[in-house]
Design an enzyme around this catalytic site. Structure first.
Site, PDB file in Angstrom:
ATOM      1  N   GLY A   3       0.848  -1.173  -0.008  1.00  0.00           N
ATOM      2  CA  GLY A   3      -0.038   0.018   0.038  1.00  0.00           C
ATOM      3  C   GLY A   3       0.788   1.306   0.143  1.00  0.00           C
ATOM      4  N   THR A   4       0.316   2.230  -0.476  1.00  0.00           N
ATOM      5  CA  THR A   4       0.987   3.528  -0.356  1.00  0.00           C
ATOM      6  C   THR A   4      -0.120   4.498   0.479  1.00  0.00           C
ATOM      7  OG1 THR A   4       1.967   2.931  -2.452  1.00  0.00           O
ATOM      8  CG2 THR A   4       1.851   5.328  -1.851  1.00  0.00           C
ATOM      9  N   ALA A  20      -0.360   8.461   2.044  1.00  0.00           N
ATOM     10  CA  ALA A  20      -0.387  10.297   1.799  1.00  0.00           C
ATOM     11  C   ALA A  20       1.175  10.202   1.655  1.00  0.00           C
ATOM     12  CB  ALA A  20      -0.945  10.945   2.373  1.00  0.00           C
ATOM     13  N   ASP A  55      -9.303   8.031  13.916  1.00  0.00           N
ATOM     14  CA  ASP A  55      -9.828   7.855  12.665  1.00  0.00           C
ATOM     15  C   ASP A  55     -10.315   6.327  12.239  1.00  0.00           C
ATOM     16  OD1 ASP A  55      -9.689   8.732   9.983  1.00  0.00           O
ATOM     17  OD2 ASP A  55      -7.793   7.848   9.390  1.00  0.00           O
ATOM     18  N   LYS A  85     -12.868   4.322  10.573  1.00  0.00           N
ATOM     19  CA  LYS A  85     -13.429   4.082   9.287  1.00  0.00           C
ATOM     20  C   LYS A  85     -13.345   2.638   8.760  1.00  0.00           C
ATOM     21  CE  LYS A  85      -9.450   5.988   6.949  1.00  0.00           C
ATOM     22  NZ  LYS A  85      -8.988   7.421   6.047  1.00  0.00           N
ATOM     23  N   ASN A 132     -10.013   0.990   7.944  1.00  0.00           N
ATOM     24  CA  ASN A 132      -9.013   0.826   9.244  1.00  0.00           C
ATOM     25  C   ASN A 132      -9.495  -0.321   9.882  1.00  0.00           C
ATOM     26  OD1 ASN A 132      -7.260   2.740   8.588  1.00  0.00           O
ATOM     27  ND2 ASN A 132      -8.283   4.192   9.676  1.00  0.00           N
ATOM     28  N   ASP A 153      -4.139   1.170  11.388  1.00  0.00           N
ATOM     29  CA  ASP A 153      -3.944   2.579  11.247  1.00  0.00           C
ATOM     30  C   ASP A 153      -3.840   3.526  12.419  1.00  0.00           C
ATOM     31  OD1 ASP A 153      -3.126   5.039  10.368  1.00  0.00           O
ATOM     32  OD2 ASP A 153      -4.432   4.684   8.414  1.00  0.00           O
ATOM     33  N   THR A 168     -11.951  11.689   9.044  1.00  0.00           N
ATOM     34  CA  THR A 168     -12.273  11.494   7.685  1.00  0.00           C
ATOM     35  C   THR A 168     -13.668  12.088   7.565  1.00  0.00           C
ATOM     36  OG1 THR A 168     -10.993   9.609   7.714  1.00  0.00           O
ATOM     37  CG2 THR A 168     -12.585   9.677   6.069  1.00  0.00           C
TER      38      THR A 168
END
Length: 329
Positions: free
Chosen positions: A33-34, A36, A148, A150, A153, A169, A187
């Site tokens: 994964g990448t 930000a 965070d 969501k 995650n 995360d 988010t």
């Protein structure tokens, strides 16, 4: 919506051959994964354990607040030990990179698994909610707020087990005492109203985000949605949502009552994780909830998930273009 956090840069390049990290782990060619500002690469330890390694570059782009938040994330993960929270195995602070060796989650995202089901009922949903609440109760008891929560995650350890879920995360996670935080963080669609209002906040923000997730698990779509962020935030600050009979008639009143007590604008009146676990919904017999077929929810969730993944891909393309231009590193 941003937040001072460890979402900070990495290219995933090989470690120096004589470094402590390189002596213990071997990076594979597979990128998992990448983010930000980071890349996650598959790696293997000397003992043969597969792990995910988050590579964060020290190429001058890191601000002091990013470095501080990275160390906070590491400290938080080192301080917890729960079956439904992703594990941090190692952290290396080396000449060119920071490396975080994290538990490998091979089952993908929870929502991706759900939408592949052919059958889904309210007992399935309750089992997932109980796991999430148990992890939150553990964190909040230790004065840790995730900030965070969501669908992205909530990850599965294995491709073969639907309930081995882990909260992941912790880039925005922080130790907190009472309502002492004021950073704009989260988010859109999941962020708590007190954050949007610029008020001091604490662990209760996680319970709002959890309420949004529970709503999606039972209804198949988010309670607050609008492409215009100003409109979206107005809805969140007013708790302006509804249980559309078309989607919610098959869901029990107890389940809807739990959501109502989590999506409360006043954080002092919002259920805590421990209180939510004692809600009457968790006392209802399995046989009753098994009979509540959520087929319509499943169909709706497939559409919601497809839109969510599409938006994620668009963001990924934008990020890739920035990487290619060298805008981030």
């Amino acid at each position: 919506m941003g937040c001072g956090g460890s979402k900070a840069g990495g290219s995933g390049e090989r470690a120096d051959a004589n470094s402590e990290f390189a002596r213990k782990y071997n990076l594979d060619d597979k990128e998992l994964g990448t983010g930000a500002f980071s890349r996650v690469i598959l790696a293997t330890s000397n003992e043969g354990t597969k792990v995910a390694v988050k590579c964060i570059s020290k190429n001058g782009e890191l601000k002091q607040e990013d470095i501080d938040s990275l160390h906070e994330e590491v400290a938080v993960l080192r301080s917890v030990d729960h079956p439904n929270i992703v594990k941090l195995y190692d952290f290396f602070d080396e000449k060119r990179y920071y490396y975080m060796a994290i538990e490998l989650m091979e089952g993908g995202e929870l929502f991706e698994r759900i939408v592949k089901k052919t059958f889904y009922n309210e007992m399935d949903a309750r089992g997932l909610v109980r796991i999430l609440l148990d992890a939150l109760a553990y964190l909040h008891h230790r004065g840790i707020v995730h900030r965070d929560l969501k669908p992205e995650n909530l990850l599965l350890k294995s491709p073969f087990n639907d309930f081995d879920i882990k909260l992941a995360d912790f880039g925005f996670a922080k130790k907190v005492e009472g309502k002492s935080l004021d950073t704009q963080c989260g988010t859109p669609g999941y962020v708590a109203p007190e954050i949007l209002k610029g008020k001091k906040y604490g662990t209760a923000v996680d319970m709002w985000s959890c309420g949004v997730i529970v709503y999606i698990l039972l209804g198949g779509y988010p309670p607050f949605h609008d492409d215009n962020h100003a409109v979206l935030y107005r809805k969140i600050k007013a708790a302006d949502y509804a249980f559309d009979p078309q989607y919610w008639d098959q869901v029990s009143d107890d389940a809807k009552d739990l959501i109502k007590k989590m999506l409360v604008v006043d954080p002092d009146k919002r259920l805590t994780a421990s209180q939510a676990l004692r809600h009457p919904w968790f006392m209802v017999g399995d046989h009753e909830l098994i009979s509540r077929n959520l087929a319509k929810t499943l169909d709706t969730m497939k559409k919601f998930n497809a839109r969510r993944k599409f938006k994620g891909k668009v963001k990924g393309i934008i990020l890739a273009n920035k990487l290619a231009k060298g805008d981030l590193f």
